[in-house]
Enzyme design. Structure first.
Site, PDB file in Angstrom:
ATOM      1  N   SER A 143       0.900  -1.176  -0.021  1.00 20.73           N
ATOM      2  CA  SER A 143       0.103   0.032   0.037  1.00 20.73           C
ATOM      3  C   SER A 143       0.821   1.350   0.000  1.00 20.73           C
ATOM      4  O   SER A 143       2.104   1.005   0.367  1.00 20.73           O
ATOM      5  CB  SER A 143      -0.691  -0.077   1.305  1.00 20.73           C
ATOM      6  OG  SER A 143      -1.542   1.096   1.534  1.00 20.73           O
ATOM      7  N   TYR A 162      -3.584  -0.767   9.739  1.00 22.71           N
ATOM      8  CA  TYR A 162      -3.595  -0.901   8.479  1.00 22.71           C
ATOM      9  C   TYR A 162      -2.094  -0.354   8.375  1.00 22.71           C
ATOM     10  O   TYR A 162      -1.421  -1.186   7.568  1.00 22.71           O
ATOM     11  CB  TYR A 162      -4.802  -0.159   7.877  1.00 22.71           C
ATOM     12  CG  TYR A 162      -4.548  -0.328   6.339  1.00 22.71           C
ATOM     13  CD1 TYR A 162      -5.273  -1.550   5.803  1.00 22.71           C
ATOM     14  CD2 TYR A 162      -3.990   0.562   5.405  1.00 22.71           C
ATOM     15  CE1 TYR A 162      -5.114  -1.574   4.407  1.00 22.71           C
ATOM     16  CE2 TYR A 162      -3.981   0.481   4.092  1.00 22.71           C
ATOM     17  CZ  TYR A 162      -4.518  -0.458   3.639  1.00 22.71           C
ATOM     18  OH  TYR A 162      -4.514  -0.928   2.338  1.00 22.71           O
TER      19      TYR A 162
HETATM   20  N1  LIG Z   1      -8.388  -0.083  -3.092  1.00 23.83           N
HETATM   21  C1  LIG Z   1      -7.328   0.708  -2.635  1.00 23.83           C
HETATM   22  O1  LIG Z   1      -7.001   2.100  -2.914  1.00 23.83           O
HETATM   23  C2  LIG Z   1      -6.066   0.104  -2.135  1.00 23.83           C
HETATM   24  C3  LIG Z   1      -4.931   0.778  -1.739  1.00 23.83           C
HETATM   25  C4  LIG Z   1      -3.705   0.123  -1.383  1.00 23.83           C
HETATM   26  C5  LIG Z   1      -3.823  -1.284  -1.078  1.00 23.83           C
HETATM   27  N2  LIG Z   1      -4.978  -1.810  -1.237  1.00 23.83           N
HETATM   28  C6  LIG Z   1      -5.053  -3.239  -0.742  1.00 23.83           C
HETATM   29  O2  LIG Z   1      -5.381  -4.057  -1.941  1.00 23.83           O
HETATM   30  C7  LIG Z   1      -6.042  -5.378  -1.522  1.00 23.83           C
HETATM   31  C8  LIG Z   1      -7.449  -5.539  -2.043  1.00 23.83           C
HETATM   32  O3  LIG Z   1      -8.126  -4.439  -1.464  1.00 23.83           O
HETATM   33  P1  LIG Z   1      -9.256  -3.781  -2.427  1.00 23.83           P
HETATM   34  O4  LIG Z   1      -9.019  -2.394  -2.470  1.00 23.83           O
HETATM   35  O5  LIG Z   1      -9.618  -4.601  -3.558  1.00 23.83           O
HETATM   36  O6  LIG Z   1     -10.662  -3.878  -1.377  1.00 23.83           O
HETATM   37  P2  LIG Z   1     -12.004  -4.838  -1.347  1.00 23.83           P
HETATM   38  O7  LIG Z   1     -12.621  -4.528  -2.599  1.00 23.83           O
HETATM   39  O8  LIG Z   1     -12.488  -4.587   0.044  1.00 23.83           O
HETATM   40  O9  LIG Z   1     -11.285  -6.331  -1.290  1.00 23.83           O
HETATM   41  C9  LIG Z   1     -10.671  -6.908  -0.192  1.00 23.83           C
HETATM   42  C10 LIG Z   1     -10.592  -8.436  -0.590  1.00 23.83           C
HETATM   43  O10 LIG Z   1     -10.027  -9.093   0.715  1.00 23.83           O
HETATM   44  C11 LIG Z   1     -10.878 -10.147   1.075  1.00 23.83           C
HETATM   45  N3  LIG Z   1     -11.170 -10.334   2.429  1.00 23.83           N
HETATM   46  C12 LIG Z   1     -11.175  -9.537   3.397  1.00 23.83           C
HETATM   47  N4  LIG Z   1     -10.997 -10.160   4.624  1.00 23.83           N
HETATM   48  C13 LIG Z   1     -11.055 -11.577   4.398  1.00 23.83           C
HETATM   49  C14 LIG Z   1     -10.900 -12.842   4.873  1.00 23.83           C
HETATM   50  N5  LIG Z   1     -10.831 -12.930   6.295  1.00 23.83           N
HETATM   51  N6  LIG Z   1     -10.799 -13.941   4.471  1.00 23.83           N
HETATM   52  C15 LIG Z   1     -10.645 -13.942   2.847  1.00 23.83           C
HETATM   53  N7  LIG Z   1     -10.792 -12.867   2.360  1.00 23.83           N
HETATM   54  C16 LIG Z   1     -10.834 -11.680   2.980  1.00 23.83           C
HETATM   55  C17 LIG Z   1     -12.333  -9.389   0.730  1.00 23.83           C
HETATM   56  O11 LIG Z   1     -13.396 -10.472   0.665  1.00 23.83           O
HETATM   57  P3  LIG Z   1     -14.992 -10.018   0.978  1.00 23.83           P
HETATM   58  O12 LIG Z   1     -15.378  -9.504  -0.197  1.00 23.83           O
HETATM   59  O13 LIG Z   1     -15.547 -11.509   1.079  1.00 23.83           O
HETATM   60  O14 LIG Z   1     -14.819  -9.201   2.191  1.00 23.83           O
HETATM   61  C18 LIG Z   1     -12.181  -8.992  -0.642  1.00 23.83           C
HETATM   62  O15 LIG Z   1     -11.828 -10.148  -1.611  1.00 23.83           O
HETATM   63  C19 LIG Z   1      -5.909  -5.268   0.135  1.00 23.83           C
HETATM   64  O16 LIG Z   1      -4.944  -5.612   0.416  1.00 23.83           O
HETATM   65  C20 LIG Z   1      -5.788  -3.800   0.248  1.00 23.83           C
HETATM   66  O17 LIG Z   1      -5.456  -3.253   1.578  1.00 23.83           O
HETATM   67  C21 LIG Z   1      -6.087  -1.303  -1.585  1.00 23.83           C
END
Ligand SMILES: NC(=O)c1ccc[n+]([C@@H]2O[C@H](COP(=O)([O-])OP(=O)(O)OC[C@H]3O[C@@H](n4cnc5c(N)ncnc54)[C@H](OP(=O)(O)O)[C@@H]3O)[C@@H](O)[C@H]2O)c1
Length: 242
Positions: free
Chosen positions: A134, A147
């Site tokens: 991140s 986080y």
């Molecule tokens: N979006 C951004 O701007 C951003 C920036 C930097 C880093 N990230 C990182 O990118 C990654 C993906 O995030 P995203 O933005 O795509 O967010 P998201 O849409 O909230 O997706 C998060 C994913 O993680 C899964 N997850 C959460 N808890 C879990 C658990 N206990 N067991 C299995 N799966 C679990 C969620 O499943 P459910 O749908 O079932 O909850 C979902 O598939 C994360 O590591 C996040 O920190 C995102």
């Protein structure tokens, strides 16, 4: 030969049902990989988009949940994408919000990498690990202490594991997404003031789309990255350059 071609490779992506994980699963599939789409929620939407995908139930409520999945099937590429975020002032931040985030974002990532590496080392096959870091692997952020700690940890562990396994044919790298419009950032985009402040600071002048992460993931998962070890690659519209 196309160095980005993943034909014949098998990938596992955690949290593949939505957002960045789904987009990465699609990109790896389009590059030729078979993709095990892992997560705790329904995978139908992702399976409709990934050319060669299968679903695997995986819930990191138990951070050791994935440790058994590499022994009985060869996985060449592991993408640790599943992650959660909790927001509160640091003076009020609860132990549960600390533990839940650290378990999914850091403990599960380390022990999933460990299980993947054990199997790859036993086979002598090598492999590619792509962890999702991140901007908060580099910056402090605000009101997201667990986080930030977890994502600094992901960057550190990525380098540590690269040091231990690089000579054994396992590449460990990370992607640092910038501001990407997914469920994770809904609250930020809904806050007009924060949304404007964020947009004003992004050189690319737009939020990232989850699909913006796909090409970088394919690169780190492919033979094009064979000499890339311990890198944290920003895909952030220029945010950290500013
Ligand atoms: N979006 C951004 O701007 C951003 C920036 C930097 C880093 N990230 C990182 O990118 C990654 C993906 O995030 P995203 O933005 O795509 O967010 P998201 O849409 O909230 O997706 C998060 C994913 O993680 C899964 N997850 C959460 N808890 C879990 C658990 N206990 N067991 C299995 N799966 C679990 C969620 O499943 P459910 O749908 O079932 O909850 C979902 O598939 C994360 O590591 C996040 O920190 C995102």
């Amino acid at each position: 030969m196309n160095p980005f071609d993943l034909t014949g490779k098998r990938a596992l992506v955690t949290g593949a049902n939505t957002g960045i994980g789904q987009a990465i699963a699609v990109a790896l599939g389009n590059a030729g990989a078979q993709v095990v789409c892992a997560g705790r929620s329904g995978m139908d939407e992702t399976l409709a988009l990934v050319p060669n995908g299968t679903a695997l139930k995986l819930d990191f409520a138990d951070p050791m949940a994935a440790t058994g999945v590499f022994a009985d099937q060869q996985i060449d590429i592991l993408v640790n994408n599943a992650g959660i975020i909790r927001r509160d002032d640091s003076v009020d931040f609860s132990e549960a919000d600390w533990d839940d985030v650290m378990d999914v974002n850091l403990k599960a990532v380390f022990f999933t990498c460990q299980a993947f590496a054990k199997a790859a080392l036993a086979r002598g096959s090598g492999g590619k690990i792509v962890n999702i870091a991140s901007l908060l692997s580099f910056q402090g952020g605000i009101r997201v202490p667990s986080y930030t700690a977890s994502k600094h940890g992901v960057a550190g562990l990525t380098k540590l594991m690269a040091n231990e396994w690089a000579a054994k044919g396992i590449n460990v790298n990370a992607l640092a997404p910038g501001y990407i419009s997914t469920n994770n950032t809904t609250a930020l985009r809904a806050d007009e003031e924060r949304n404007k402040a964020i947009l004003d600071r992004i050189p690319a002048a737009r939020w990232g789309d989850a699909s913006d992460m796909g090409g970088a993931a394919v690169f780190l998962a492919s033979s094009a990255a064979n000499y890339v070890h311990g890198a944290v690659l920003n895909v952030d519209g220029g945010w950290l350059a500013r």
